[in-house]
Write an enzyme that holds these catalytic residues in place. Structure first.
Site, short mmCIF file in Angstrom:
data_model
loop_
_atom_site.label_atom_id
_atom_site.label_comp_id
_atom_site.label_asym_id
_atom_site.label_seq_id
_atom_site.Cartn_x
_atom_site.Cartn_y
_atom_site.Cartn_z
N SER A 58 -48.43 53.70 10.45
CA SER A 58 -47.15 54.36 10.48
C SER A 58 -46.52 54.58 10.65
CB SER A 58 -47.09 52.83 9.32
OG SER A 58 -45.99 51.91 8.93
N ASP A 210 -50.50 46.36 10.30
CA ASP A 210 -50.38 47.42 9.23
C ASP A 210 -51.56 48.38 8.94
OD1 ASP A 210 -49.12 50.14 7.32
OD2 ASP A 210 -47.32 49.57 8.61
#
Length: 353
Positions: A58, A210
Site C-alpha cells: 500500500s 490492497d
C-alpha cells in the site's frame, strides 16, 4: 560514474567492509505512510547502512518504488529528493478533496479530521455505494502522481534494490508478490487498492485489492530471496492500544488495525518458532538461518490518530508525520544500529506473540 558508485555503496551487492546491510519491511496505512517517508529519509543519510531488499504494501509500496527509483538514478540524495517530491505531489493532488481539513481543523491541529462533517458522510456513503457506482470511470489521482514520479520501465530494468510488493487476489484470497521485474503503476495501485474506495486493479486477468489484507507487508520474500538476515520493520498501524474502543469509528479503526497487522504477526510467530529451533540445536545445517528483526515505530503517536487521518493528505500533516519518522529513525540508529548483524533488537514474544 560517481552516482553509480554511490548507488553501489548503499545496496548490498557492492557494500564495502564496515557497511551493514538490512532489508526493509514497510507497512501500509494511507497518509500515515508519511511517517515511513521520514524514517527512510533519515536512513538514506546513514552511509554505514546498505539496503538489499524492500518488501512493502500500500503506502509502503509507494515509498518503496519511489525510493528504489530515486536511488537507481540518483543515489542517496536522489532517493531523498524523489520521496520529498512524491509526497508533495500527493498533497497537491488532494488540495481540492472535501476530506481535507478545514482552516478550523488546521488551527487546532485536528489531524484526525474528527471535527469535519465531510468524513462521516463519506464513510457512510462507502458502505452503501460501491466504487463501481460512485466512480464508474475508475479515476485514481494516485496514478498520475506515480507515473510522473517514476519511469517504471527503467525501474524494472535496473532497480538498485530488490522489490517485493504485496497485493491480495480478490478471487483466490491469496497474496500476490510483485517482484522487481514486474513492477508497474498497476502493481503499486493494486497493492494500495482499498475496495471501498477504488475498483479492483486488473493485472494479467486477475483482480487485486490492497495487500494489507494478506501481507502488510509480507516478510517471507526477504527471507527466501535476500542474503541479508536483518529485517527492519517500519510500523504504521499500532499493534497495541491501551483502551477498549467504544464508539463506532473507534471500533472500525481498531478492526482495521487488527486485520492489517494479522499477517505480519503470523509471520513473526513462524520466525520466532524457527529461530528457537535453531538456537536450541533442533535444526542444524545450512537449510535454515536465524532472522534478526528490528523495528521503527511510533505507537503512542499513531494511537492518537483516528481512521480519518489516513485520508488526510494535507501537507502540514504529512510533514508532521515525516518529522516524527525522522526522529524515530534517528533514535533507532543511535540505540540499536550497532546490533544489526548481531542479534534481534525486538523481543518477538513481547511485541508480536
Amino acid at each position: 560514474m560517481a552516482k553509480r558508485a554511490e548507488v553501489d555503496r548503499l545496496t548490498t551487492g557492492a557494500a564495502p567492509d564496515g557497511v551493514k546491510s538490512v532489508n526493509l519491511a514497510l507497512q501500509g496505512g494511507g497518509a500515515h505512510g508519511a511517517f515511513a517517508w521520514g524514517a527512510l529519509d533519515r536512513l538514506l543519510e546513514e552511509e554505514g547502512l546498505a539496503i538489499e531488499g524492500i518488501s512493502a504494501t500500500s503506502a509502503g509500496a509507494m515509498n518503496a518504488v519511489v525510493l528504489a527509483y530515486g536511488l537507481t538514478v540518483g543515489g542517496r540524495e536522489g532517493a531523498r529528493q524523489a520521496l520529498d517530491a512524491f509526497w508533495r505531489g500527493i498533497a497537491r493532488a488532494a488540495l481540492f478533496s472535501p476530506l481535507q481539513p478545514s482552516p478550523w481543523d488546521r488551527f487546532f491541529g485536528n489531524y484526525g479530521l474528527e471535527m469535519s462533517a465531510a468524513f462521516p458522510l463519506f464513510d457512510a456513503l462507502t458502505r452503501i455505494v460501491s466504487p463501481y457506482q460512485s466512480n464508474p470511470l475508475n479515476y485514481n489521482p494516485l496514478r498520475q502522481v506515480l507515473e510522473s514520479s517514476i519511469d517504471f520501465a527503467e525501474l524494472r530494468r535496473r532497480s538498485a534494490v530488490k522489490l517485493f510488493l504485496s497485493a491480495t487476489n480478490v478471487r483466490t484470497g491469496k497474496v500476490r508478490v510483485f517482484r522487481s521485474d514486474e513492477i508497474s503503476a498497476d502493481a503499486v495501485l493494486a497493492s494500495a487498492c482499498l475496495p471501498f474506495l477504488f475498483q479492483s486493479v486488473e493485472i494479467d486477468g486477475e483482480h487485486y485489492w490492497d495487500g494489507g489484507y494478506m501481507g502488510n507487508p509480507a516478510v517471507f520474500p526477504l527471507i527466501y530471496e535476500c542474503d541479508c538476515a536483518d529485517v527492519v520493520v517500519v510500523h504504521i498501524n499500532p499493534i497495541h492500544r491501551p483502551d477498549v474502543p467504544t464508539t463506532a469509528p473507534e471500533i472500525m479503526n481498531r478492526i482495521n488495525e487488527i486485520s492489517f497487522n494479522s499477517s505480519l504477526m503470523r509471520e513473526m510467530r513462524a520466525i520466532s518458532f524457527v529461530n528457537g529451533l535453531i538456537e536450541d540445536g533442533t535444526l542444524r545445517g545450512n537449510a535454515m538461518r536465524l532472522i534478526r528483526i528490528h523495528a521503527i515505530d511510533a505507537e503512542a503517536v499513531m494511537q492518537t490518530l483516528g481512521v480519518a487521518s489516513k485520508l488526510n493528505a494535507d501537507l502540514d500533516f504529512l510533514l508532521h508525520l515525516h518529522g516524527i519518522g525522522r526522529a524515530r529513525a534517528e533514535s533507532w540508529l543511535a540505540r540499536e544500529f550497532a546490533e544489526v548483524g548481531q542479534r534481534s533488537t525486538v523481543d518477538l514474544h513481547a511485541k508480536y506473540l
